[in-house]
Enzyme design. Structure first.
Site, mmCIF file in Angstrom:
data_model
loop_
_atom_site.group_PDB
_atom_site.id
_atom_site.type_symbol
_atom_site.label_atom_id
_atom_site.label_comp_id
_atom_site.label_asym_id
_atom_site.label_seq_id
_atom_site.Cartn_x
_atom_site.Cartn_y
_atom_site.Cartn_z
ATOM 1 N N HIS A 1 -3.214 12.053 -2.813
ATOM 2 C CA HIS A 1 -2.563 10.751 -3.035
ATOM 3 C C HIS A 1 -1.051 10.941 -2.873
ATOM 4 O O HIS A 1 -0.294 10.915 -3.836
ATOM 5 C CB HIS A 1 -2.909 10.271 -4.452
ATOM 6 C CG HIS A 1 -2.519 8.865 -4.740
ATOM 7 N ND1 HIS A 1 -2.215 8.423 -6.001
ATOM 8 C CD2 HIS A 1 -2.384 7.790 -3.935
ATOM 9 C CE1 HIS A 1 -1.911 7.143 -5.977
ATOM 10 N NE2 HIS A 1 -2.002 6.736 -4.737
ATOM 11 N N ASP B 1 1.020 6.606 1.299
ATOM 12 C CA ASP B 1 0.015 6.620 0.239
ATOM 13 C C ASP B 1 -0.918 7.818 0.252
ATOM 14 O O ASP B 1 -1.263 8.339 -0.805
ATOM 15 C CB ASP B 1 -0.814 5.334 0.315
ATOM 16 C CG ASP B 1 -1.657 5.100 -0.932
ATOM 17 O OD1 ASP B 1 -1.140 5.298 -2.050
ATOM 18 O OD2 ASP B 1 -2.822 4.708 -0.794
ATOM 19 N N CYS C 1 4.398 3.311 -8.497
ATOM 20 C CA CYS C 1 5.510 4.077 -9.064
ATOM 21 C C CYS C 1 6.565 4.423 -8.011
ATOM 22 O O CYS C 1 7.338 5.358 -8.197
ATOM 23 C CB CYS C 1 5.000 5.353 -9.723
ATOM 24 S SG CYS C 1 4.256 5.108 -11.349
ATOM 25 N N TYR D 1 -11.653 -7.062 -3.836
ATOM 26 C CA TYR D 1 -10.207 -6.873 -3.745
ATOM 27 C C TYR D 1 -9.789 -5.434 -3.985
ATOM 28 O O TYR D 1 -10.375 -4.716 -4.788
ATOM 29 C CB TYR D 1 -9.507 -7.779 -4.756
ATOM 30 C CG TYR D 1 -7.991 -7.743 -4.649
ATOM 31 C CD1 TYR D 1 -7.367 -7.920 -3.418
ATOM 32 C CD2 TYR D 1 -7.190 -7.505 -5.751
ATOM 33 C CE1 TYR D 1 -5.991 -7.876 -3.297
ATOM 34 C CE2 TYR D 1 -5.817 -7.478 -5.646
ATOM 35 C CZ TYR D 1 -5.216 -7.659 -4.413
ATOM 36 O OH TYR D 1 -3.849 -7.610 -4.290
ATOM 37 N N SER E 1 -0.030 5.083 -8.520
ATOM 38 C CA SER E 1 0.102 3.789 -7.861
ATOM 39 C C SER E 1 1.184 2.950 -8.542
ATOM 40 O O SER E 1 1.316 2.959 -9.762
ATOM 41 C CB SER E 1 -1.233 3.034 -7.907
ATOM 42 O OG SER E 1 -2.223 3.731 -7.191
ATOM 43 N N LYS F 1 -8.837 4.312 -1.012
ATOM 44 C CA LYS F 1 -8.979 5.257 -2.126
ATOM 45 C C LYS F 1 -10.364 5.893 -2.163
ATOM 46 O O LYS F 1 -10.508 7.096 -2.396
ATOM 47 C CB LYS F 1 -8.708 4.560 -3.460
ATOM 48 C CG LYS F 1 -7.389 3.799 -3.546
ATOM 49 C CD LYS F 1 -6.173 4.675 -3.405
ATOM 50 C CE LYS F 1 -4.910 3.908 -3.781
ATOM 51 N NZ LYS F 1 -3.672 4.643 -3.510
ATOM 52 N N ARG G 1 -0.226 -7.950 -3.438
ATOM 53 C CA ARG G 1 -0.072 -6.986 -2.353
ATOM 54 C C ARG G 1 0.337 -7.633 -1.033
ATOM 55 O O ARG G 1 0.102 -8.808 -0.798
ATOM 56 C CB ARG G 1 -1.403 -6.258 -2.130
ATOM 57 C CG ARG G 1 -1.904 -5.459 -3.324
ATOM 58 C CD ARG G 1 -1.236 -4.130 -3.432
ATOM 59 N NE ARG G 1 -1.611 -3.394 -4.631
ATOM 60 C CZ ARG G 1 -1.539 -2.075 -4.734
ATOM 61 N NH1 ARG G 1 -1.125 -1.350 -3.712
ATOM 62 N NH2 ARG G 1 -1.861 -1.478 -5.853
ATOM 63 N N ARG H 1 -7.970 -2.481 -9.162
ATOM 64 C CA ARG H 1 -9.025 -1.473 -9.253
ATOM 65 C C ARG H 1 -9.663 -1.510 -10.640
ATOM 66 O O ARG H 1 -8.977 -1.677 -11.639
ATOM 67 C CB ARG H 1 -8.453 -0.075 -9.016
ATOM 68 C CG ARG H 1 -8.179 0.259 -7.577
ATOM 69 C CD ARG H 1 -7.758 1.717 -7.423
ATOM 70 N NE ARG H 1 -6.444 1.981 -7.983
ATOM 71 C CZ ARG H 1 -6.230 2.606 -9.128
ATOM 72 N NH1 ARG H 1 -7.241 3.063 -9.848
ATOM 73 N NH2 ARG H 1 -5.001 2.815 -9.562
#
Length: 648
Positions: free
Chosen positions: A290, A337, A314, A261, A312, A270, A431, A112
């Site tokens: 989130h 998520d 974590c 991506y 993210s 998101k 990912r 991101r």
């Protein structure tokens, strides 16, 4: 993928015609081609509703693709796209698995890009608070309507020459309830069609009925990436210099340019399910957060549902798919998520997972840390920027699988790699994208239109010092403050460098769809609703370290011991003691049987010097960043914490 191709993620977005009409934006060639002049390779434009036809035609007139393909979501179509990608060299088959593929992006397009992610509103304070003293805002980026017009005009005209324009229709959540949101998107990269086939649901009927006037249920999308004259890396088109991820919440639209991506282009995730949805939720009185959602059942067979917000990378996916180490306990996954939550007629907060798949961080995932994730990704999965072995397997740091004799590894950069090399074999933000239905512990109600009842909310992050393993907020206002004061080490999910501890309120800092101060007011307003049953709020920290830099808590399945205590607190058990920061487990309240040696005294210590500095840092952040938009209730909670810490 294959038959799962019917569940698709919305990608890069813009309704050019609608935007241009609303802002009187002139763009070259916008009205030079008619409906009948378009080269439609698949589908029938005449069968689409009038607003959708206008969306397709105007987008094509602006971006000038070679032809248009209206996707139908069939297995045959999916196989053709996969074959095309394979022929182009953008993906390759991982031969040891069933229908698994590997993609490598341009090394400049790997995460991101928060610095190029903006929200467009008429007034700046509708998007972000105005920081004190001219400081740079850390709670989102605002772009004026005029600047946005110029940005679109310099990026989009003619940007799809020689390429296909594709049209997909999708929905967030499978059932047509009042929580389901529908939309359209038009991705440039075929990779985006197959990478996230599992993330959203699709319906061939949506494009026949959508209307521009139905703002709740529409998001109009078209994704274009202008390729520079530089040589493509991994045949991956991107334009880092021109990347822009823009949101127009008043029209429920998202516009993405220059990146193919992650959260930059998988815009049903998101961008839509958090930034746009959080604005819709504010307008309609619910929450888009989130958060993972899990169900936990104790040995007596009683079950509770918990939502948890972590930044993210974590550990959200690990917690959502946990194999509990405590005998007799069971965890089931609703989502890993994003949670959309609203109160039902009985005052219970209910949550749904609007997504249909997992887009998880690969490094660190193993049979030890997350066996359920490993079982999920063995088929129908797209891997991006991981390493591969010469016998057709995926590989990454922390996979905990020794390499057999004769097995070699090719890194995400396409170079030969061996254990001990300086550079990682997989990108830290690499990912896997897999269908949720393949997870062996999906909750039976994970697609229930009623959602699941949330009794507890957990906040957490990576805090190597000072923050205890778990504590409970005193009440709802204090719990909102705990979420407000969240801090965590930066991760590889965004472009931040190093392990600096960053403020990340509600784990939403990169994802707020409107002014954070008003977001806090929205959360605080839940307490004043008639007849609601508010969840209890907790904070966890699996990542505290000793003076030698070693983790004090083993984590993963052992985190069930913390969930056990939370479960009992939700039942009203008096197993906690009050501290200046909240309630912590009383001596002996955590079930440590069979755990081994853990320094519980250090794990729950509250160094006064640390917390004095913590209060100063929180105060500086809130006073500077939220400034006059900080609700008075949060100022009062901060002052109360400061007084309690002084008495430590």
């Amino acid at each position: 993928m294959s038959s799962l191709y019917n569940r698709i993620l919305g990608c890069c977005t813009l309704s050019v015609k609608h935007f241009a009409a609303a802002h009187r934006l002139w763009v070259p060639g916008l009205h030079t081609r008619s409906l009948h002049a378009l080269q439609v390779l698949n589908g029938d434009l005449e069968r689409l509703s009038r607003p959708v036809r206008e969306f397709v035609v105007s987008g094509a007139q602006l971006c000038q693709p070679e032809n248009v393909h209206i996707c139908n979501g069939s297995e045959e179509e999916n196989n053709r796209i996969l074959a095309l990608l394979e022929k182009q060299g953008m993906i390759k088959r991982l031969s040891k698995y069933d229908n698994c593929w590997l993609a490598r992006t341009d090394p400049r397009d790997v995460a991101r890009v928060e610095s190029k992610t903006v929200i467009i509103t008429k007034n700046q304070r509708d998007t972000v608070p105005i920081p004190e003293g001219g400081a740079k805002c850390q709670l989102g980026s605002w772009m004026s309507e005029e600047s946005f017009e110029r940005a679109v005009a310099e990026r989009f005209p003619g940007c799809m020459k020689g390429r296909w324009k594709k049209l997909w229709q999708f929905r967030q959540f499978p059932v047509n309830t009042d929580t389901t949101l529908h939309g359209l998107f038009s991705p440039l990269l075929p990779y985006l069609c197959v990478t996230c086939v599992c993330m959203q649901y699709t319906s061939s009927q949506i494009a026949h009925s959508l209307s521009y006037t139905d703002k709740k249920f529409t998001i109009h999308a078209s994704g274009e990436i202008f390729v520079t004259i530089e040589e493509l890396k991994n045949n991956w088109p991107c334009n880092p210099q021109k990347t822009l991820i823009a949101h127009v919440p008043d029209r429920r639209e998202i516009i993405s340019f220059g990146s193919g991506y992650g959260g930059n282009s998988l815009l049903g995730k998101k961008c839509f399910a958090l930034r746009i949805a959080s604005r819709i939720a504010k307008d309609e009185g619910w929450l888009a957060e989130h958060m993972l959602i899990l169900g936990i059942t104790n040995p007596e067979g009683r079950k509770k549902y918990i939502a948890a917000a972590f930044p993210s990378a974590c550990g959200k996916t690990n917690l959502a798919m946990m194999n509990p180490s405590l005998p007799g306990w069971k965890v089931e996954c609703v989502g890993d998520d994003i949670a959309w939550m609203k109160f039902d007629s009985d005052g219970r907060l209910r949550a749904i997972n609007p997504e249909n798949g997992f887009f998880g961080v690969a490094p660190g995932t193993s049979m030890k840390t997350n066996p359920n994730a490993m079982k999920t990704i063995l088929k129908n999965t797209m891997f991006t920027n991981v390493a591969e072995t010469n016998d057709g397997r995926f590989y990454w740091e922390g996979i905990d699988e020794p390499l057999a004799s004769g097995i070699t590894v090719t890194s995400w950069l396409g170079k030969q790699w061996k254990p001990g090399d300086k550079d990682p074999c997989a990108h830290p933000n690499s990912r896997f994208c897999a269908p949720a239905s393949q997870c062996p512990i999906m909750d039976p109600d994970w697609e229930s239109p009623d959602g699941v009842p949330i009794e507890g909310i957990i906040f957490g992050g990576r805090r190597p010092k000072g923050v205890p393993l778990v504590y409970e907020a005193f009440n709802w206002k204090h719990g909102v403050f705990v979420g407000t004061a969240m801090r965590s080490e930066a991760t590889a999910a965004a472009e931040h460098k190093g392990k600096v501890v960053m403020h990340d309120p509600f784990a939403m800092r990169p994802f707020f769809g409107y002014n954070f101060g008003r977001y806090l007011e929205h959360w605080l307003s839940m307490e004043h609703r008639h007849g609601v049953r508010l969840p209890k709020i907790f904070h966890v920290n699996w990542f505290r370290k000793d003076t030698n830099g070693n983790f004090l808590w083993p984590g993963f399945g052992q985190n069930s011991r913390v969930l056990d205590w939370i479960f009992r607190r939700l039942d009203g058990e008096q197993s906690a003691v009050e501290t200046p920061i909240g309630y912590v487990p009383a001596s002996g309240a955590l079930n440590l049987q069979g755990l081994g040696k853990v320094d519980m005294e250090e794990l729950f210590s509250l160094p006064k010097e640390f917390w004095e500095q913590e209060v100063k840092d929180i105060r500086k952040y809130l006073m500077e960043q939220v400034n006059i938009d900080l609700p008075k209730e949060m100022s009062a909670e901060l002052e109360a914490l400061e007084k309690r810490v002084k008495k430590m």
